[in-house]
Design a protein around this motif. Structure first.
Motif, short mmCIF file in Angstrom:
data_model
loop_
_atom_site.label_atom_id
_atom_site.label_comp_id
_atom_site.label_asym_id
_atom_site.label_seq_id
_atom_site.Cartn_x
_atom_site.Cartn_y
_atom_site.Cartn_z
N THR A 1 38.48 54.75 24.09
CA THR A 1 39.64 55.45 24.61
C THR A 1 40.89 54.57 24.49
OG1 THR A 1 38.31 56.73 26.17
CG2 THR A 1 40.65 56.51 26.68
N ILE A 2 42.01 55.19 24.12
CA ILE A 2 43.28 54.50 24.00
C ILE A 2 44.23 55.08 25.04
CG2 ILE A 2 45.22 53.99 22.47
CD1 ILE A 2 43.20 54.62 20.14
N ASP A 3 44.68 54.24 25.96
CA ASP A 3 45.52 54.73 27.05
C ASP A 3 46.37 53.57 27.57
OD1 ASP A 3 46.57 56.48 29.01
OD2 ASP A 3 44.62 57.45 29.26
N ASN A 4 47.10 53.81 28.66
CA ASN A 4 47.99 52.79 29.17
C ASN A 4 47.26 51.78 30.04
OD1 ASN A 4 48.05 55.11 31.27
ND2 ASN A 4 48.90 53.38 32.40
N GLY A 5 47.72 50.53 29.98
CA GLY A 5 47.23 49.51 30.89
C GLY A 5 48.07 49.45 32.15
N VAL A 6 47.67 48.62 33.09
CA VAL A 6 48.31 48.57 34.40
C VAL A 6 48.99 47.22 34.58
CG1 VAL A 6 47.98 48.83 36.88
CG2 VAL A 6 46.50 50.09 35.28
N THR A 7 50.27 47.16 34.21
CA THR A 7 51.04 45.93 34.37
C THR A 7 51.68 45.92 35.75
OG1 THR A 7 51.51 45.90 32.00
CG2 THR A 7 52.91 44.54 33.41
N THR B 1 31.08 53.82 25.99
CA THR B 1 32.52 54.00 26.14
C THR B 1 33.22 52.67 26.40
OG1 THR B 1 32.35 54.40 28.53
CG2 THR B 1 32.27 56.33 27.08
N ALA B 2 34.46 52.60 25.93
CA ALA B 2 35.31 51.44 26.19
C ALA B 2 36.74 51.95 26.30
CB ALA B 2 35.18 50.41 25.08
N LEU B 3 37.61 51.09 26.83
CA LEU B 3 39.02 51.46 27.03
C LEU B 3 39.90 50.31 26.56
CD1 LEU B 3 41.32 53.20 28.28
CD2 LEU B 3 40.82 52.07 30.47
N ILE B 4 40.74 50.58 25.55
CA ILE B 4 41.72 49.60 25.11
C ILE B 4 43.10 50.15 25.42
CG2 ILE B 4 40.23 48.54 23.39
CD1 ILE B 4 41.59 50.17 21.24
N THR B 5 43.99 49.26 25.89
CA THR B 5 45.24 49.75 26.44
C THR B 5 46.43 48.91 25.99
OG1 THR B 5 45.29 48.41 28.47
CG2 THR B 5 43.93 50.38 28.52
N PHE B 6 47.60 49.53 26.11
CA PHE B 6 48.88 48.86 25.95
C PHE B 6 49.48 48.75 27.36
CE2 PHE B 6 48.79 53.33 24.96
CZ PHE B 6 49.72 53.90 25.80
N GLY B 7 49.86 47.55 27.76
CA GLY B 7 50.32 47.35 29.12
C GLY B 7 51.58 48.13 29.43
N VAL B 8 51.55 48.95 30.45
CA VAL B 8 52.70 49.76 30.88
C VAL B 8 53.16 49.29 32.25
CG1 VAL B 8 53.39 52.05 31.67
CG2 VAL B 8 52.20 51.81 29.51
N ASP B 9 54.42 48.96 32.35
CA ASP B 9 55.02 48.64 33.65
C ASP B 9 55.46 49.95 34.32
OD1 ASP B 9 56.19 46.19 35.28
OD2 ASP B 9 57.67 47.81 35.35
#
Length: 388
Positions: A242-248, A313-321
């Motif tokens: 899964t590609i989604d937002n990270g938690v910055t 399943t796995a989750l890779i994310t782009f950090g979102v502030d």
């Protein structure tokens, strides 16, 4: 295989186009059509579920064990809950987000009679009328209202306009793409994920890279209400990233640079072997990364498992502030996640047994314990030691 190049100009341009299309959960037909046209432009075959989730596929040298990469096109939003005597609208949220981020938002109301523009305001929004009370009223969806930009002073006026309970309200993203790489906008969750996934597909197609197995590219339409991947994963898929937002935020390891690999979220740990493989790929391809655990978070991975799909399943994310608020990311993170996507899609299959939906113990995985190491080396009790 060397790290594939990502066309960041294409990624940014596509993200701008995606952000310009309103797509709160339940109102996603237009963005689905746009994504289908982009798949056609890239020469990728696709099909739609009844409600519009997209299943595309990049053909590999073997059909199994198939992989999947998934992002979601739906966003947060609101619906009209009630027509108010003052000619304004009370709202209920679509997805989980705070009303404090709805205050002041410009928006579009989609009615059966057409669209209207409006602004979401606190019930006490005028300092000239309420003085200090504008700072002391509570925060919540019961304490805001939508002022529609049309002649509307009563319930009767609203009914004449064609406004009704249940009408969809799309929140303006108000995007800014800065020269230093920062991107500030609402709805980066998960339109940034969709854009980088398309950029990764473009890179794979243009490079002519060989994929060891079929790789499914999935776009879900209802992730923000918890049911995104429940009906879009086919039975031949053995693993899904899964590609989604990270938690910055304070107390988190996510960053707005590099890849943030989630080890767990509120539904529990992600697959041990798939997650560690993604960590290894980052190291092997010199992709900046960090690991994190998300406490108040779920994604398409959770909905797939809960629907009964037996997939890793796995989750890779782009950090979102300020996720689910007024969000900010950096292009470096989007590029990094896209690079990891291409590295994963071209990587060799390590668990060949995953081609079977159900099977014997032979080929089943090991996790690092002393007993597992001995068994893997052929030195466990009852086994003949392996010859050097």
């Amino acid at each position: 295989m060397p790290r594939l190049a990502i066309d960041t100009e294409y990624l940014s341009h596509l993200l701008k186009e995606l952000l310009a299309i309103p797509s709160p959960t339940g109102y996603t037909d237009q963005i689905v059509r746009f994504c289908c046209s982009e798949f056609e432009r890239l020469g990728v075959d696709y099909a739609l579920t009844r409600r519009g989730a997209i299943q595309a596929k990049l053909t590999g040298t073997s059909p199994a064990p198939a992989r999947a990469l998934i992002a979601h096109v739906d966003t947060l939003g609101a619906q009209v809950r009630q027509l108010k005597d003052n000619g304004r609208l009370s709202l209920v949220s679509i997805g989980t987000w705070s009303a404090r981020f709805a205050e002041g938002a410009r928006c579009t109301i989609f009615t059966d009679a057409g669209t209207y523009r409006g602004t979401i305001l606190p019930l006490k929004s005028s300092g000239h009328a309420f003085g200090d009370e504008v700072d002391t009223q509570p925060v919540g969806w019961d304490h805001i209202e939508l002022r529609i930009d049309a002649m509307s002073r009563s319930v009767a006026d609203l009914m004449k306009l064609g406004v009704a309970p249940g009408d969809t309200v799309a929140i303006d993203p108000q995007p800014e793409f800065l020269d230093n790489g920062f991107i500030v906008s609402r709805h980066l969750d998960d339109k940034a994920g969709v854009a980088l996934l398309f950029a990764a597909v473009k890179s794979l197609r243009e490079s002519g890279a060989e994929l060891p197995v079929d790789t499914h590219i999935l776009l879900s339409i209802a992730e923000e209400v918890g049911i995104g991947a429940s009906s879009v994963v086919s039975s031949d898929v053995a693993s899904m990233v899964t590609i989604d937002n990270g938690v910055t935020a304070p107390g988190q390891s996510s960053q707005e640079f590099g890849v943030t690999i989630a080890m767990a979220d509120m539904t529990g740990p992600f697959d041990y072997h798939l997650t560690r493989k993604l960590v290894r790929l980052c190291r092997e391809h010199d992709i900046r990364f960090q690991r994190d655990v998300f406490r108040y978070y779920r994604s398409d991975s959770a909905s797939a498992i809960e629907a009964g799909h037996d997939v890793r399943t796995a989750l890779i994310t782009f950090g979102v502030d300020s996720s689910h608020g007024y969000e900010r990311i950096h292009l470096h993170a989007l590029r990094s996640v896209a690079e990891l996507v291409t590295a994963y899609a071209t990587s060799s299959v390590e668990i060949e047994r995953d081609a079977l939906e159900i099977g014997p113990i032979e080929g089943f995985t090991h996790q690092p314990t002393e007993e597992a190491r001995l068994e893997k080396d052929g030195n466990a009790p009852g086994l003949e030691p392996k010859k050097p």
